[in-house]
Write an enzyme that holds these catalytic residues in place. Structure first.
Site, PDB file in Angstrom:
ATOM      1  N   ASN A 193      -1.826   0.283   6.954  1.00  0.00           N
ATOM      2  CA  ASN A 193      -1.310  -0.995   7.465  1.00  0.00           C
ATOM      3  C   ASN A 193      -0.471  -1.753   6.438  1.00  0.00           C
ATOM      4  OD1 ASN A 193      -3.368  -1.818   5.823  1.00  0.00           O
ATOM      5  ND2 ASN A 193      -4.612  -2.753   7.416  1.00  0.00           N
ATOM      6  N   TYR A 225     -12.571  -2.048  -3.650  1.00  0.00           N
ATOM      7  CA  TYR A 225     -13.025  -2.222  -2.263  1.00  0.00           C
ATOM      8  C   TYR A 225     -14.561  -2.190  -2.145  1.00  0.00           C
ATOM      9  CZ  TYR A 225      -8.551  -2.095   0.310  1.00  0.00           C
ATOM     10  OH  TYR A 225      -7.331  -2.398   0.871  1.00  0.00           O
ATOM     11  N   LYS A 260       0.820  -1.221   0.000  1.00  0.00           N
ATOM     12  CA  LYS A 260       0.000   0.000   0.000  1.00  0.00           C
ATOM     13  C   LYS A 260       0.857   1.276   0.000  1.00  0.00           C
ATOM     14  CE  LYS A 260      -4.051  -2.029   2.363  1.00  0.00           C
ATOM     15  NZ  LYS A 260      -4.942  -1.856   3.534  1.00  0.00           N
ATOM     16  N   GLU A 277      -9.776 -10.490  -7.463  1.00  0.00           N
ATOM     17  CA  GLU A 277      -8.778  -9.426  -7.288  1.00  0.00           C
ATOM     18  C   GLU A 277      -7.615  -9.566  -8.275  1.00  0.00           C
ATOM     19  OE1 GLU A 277      -7.809  -9.402  -3.099  1.00  0.00           O
ATOM     20  OE2 GLU A 277      -9.771  -8.579  -2.566  1.00  0.00           O
ATOM     21  N   HIS A 296      -2.151  -5.379   1.595  1.00  0.00           N
ATOM     22  CA  HIS A 296      -3.461  -5.999   1.390  1.00  0.00           C
ATOM     23  C   HIS A 296      -3.246  -7.432   0.952  1.00  0.00           C
ATOM     24  CE1 HIS A 296      -7.505  -6.827  -0.167  1.00  0.00           C
ATOM     25  NE2 HIS A 296      -6.866  -7.435  -1.159  1.00  0.00           N
TER      26      HIS A 296
END
Ligand code: UDP
Ligand code: MG
Length: 136
Positions: free
Chosen positions: A115, A52, A12, A129, A118
């Site tokens: 964080n 998302y 990310k 995905e 993913h």
């Protein structure tokens, strides 16, 4: 039972921004994941909203989509026996504060939203995905 699986991993923006992408890729490789495909890209807010979509009713959805599209990311197809669960374990808990020692989010995660990584959470979502980012 074990089976060879592919899963989608994203490094990310918070991690790419700190130049952690090579270090994180080395962690995956050292844990036996093969990086089948990878690319560094920046996605639009609209693409993040599509990616998302499963979270569209959540209170954090708008910020999450703004964040994922805020800077470059590295998307990868990872392959390994039981890759989906193995990647989830290696990533650690969603909130880095809850992540255990030895996980990527424990080591690099800044907060529940920033964080660092993913990972797909099921075989079906991994297919969706992977297809989202690597259509060919
Ligand atoms: N997220 C957030 N606030 C929350 C829960 C989740 O910002 O309260 C973000 C976080 O970046 C997380 C992503 O939304 O990685 C997707 O949430 P999910 O519950 O699917 O967690 P993950 O599968 O990434 O562990
Ligand atoms: Mg998830």
């Amino acid at each position: 039972m074990s089976s060879l699986e592919q899963t989608l991993s994203i490094i990310k923006p918070d991690a790419v921004e700190r130049n952690l992408d090579n270090e994180i890729k080395d962690i995956f490789k050292n844990k036996g994941f093969k990086i089948v495909k990878e690319k560094k890209i920046q996605i639009t807010k609209l693409e993040a909203e599509q990616f998302y979509k499963v979270h569209e009713t959540k209170p954090f959805y708008v910020d999450l989509c703004a964040y994922l599209s805020s800077g470059p990311i590295v998307v990868m197809i990872l392959e390994k026996e039981n890759a989906i669960i193995a990647n989830r374990e290696l990533m650690g808990a969603t909130n880095p504060k809850d992540a255990i020692e030895g996980t990527i989010r424990k080591k690099f995660g800044l907060s529940i939203d920033k964080n660092s990584v993913h990972g797909s959470d099921s075989i079906d979502n991994a297919k969706i995905e992977i297809n989202f980012f690597f259509k060919d």
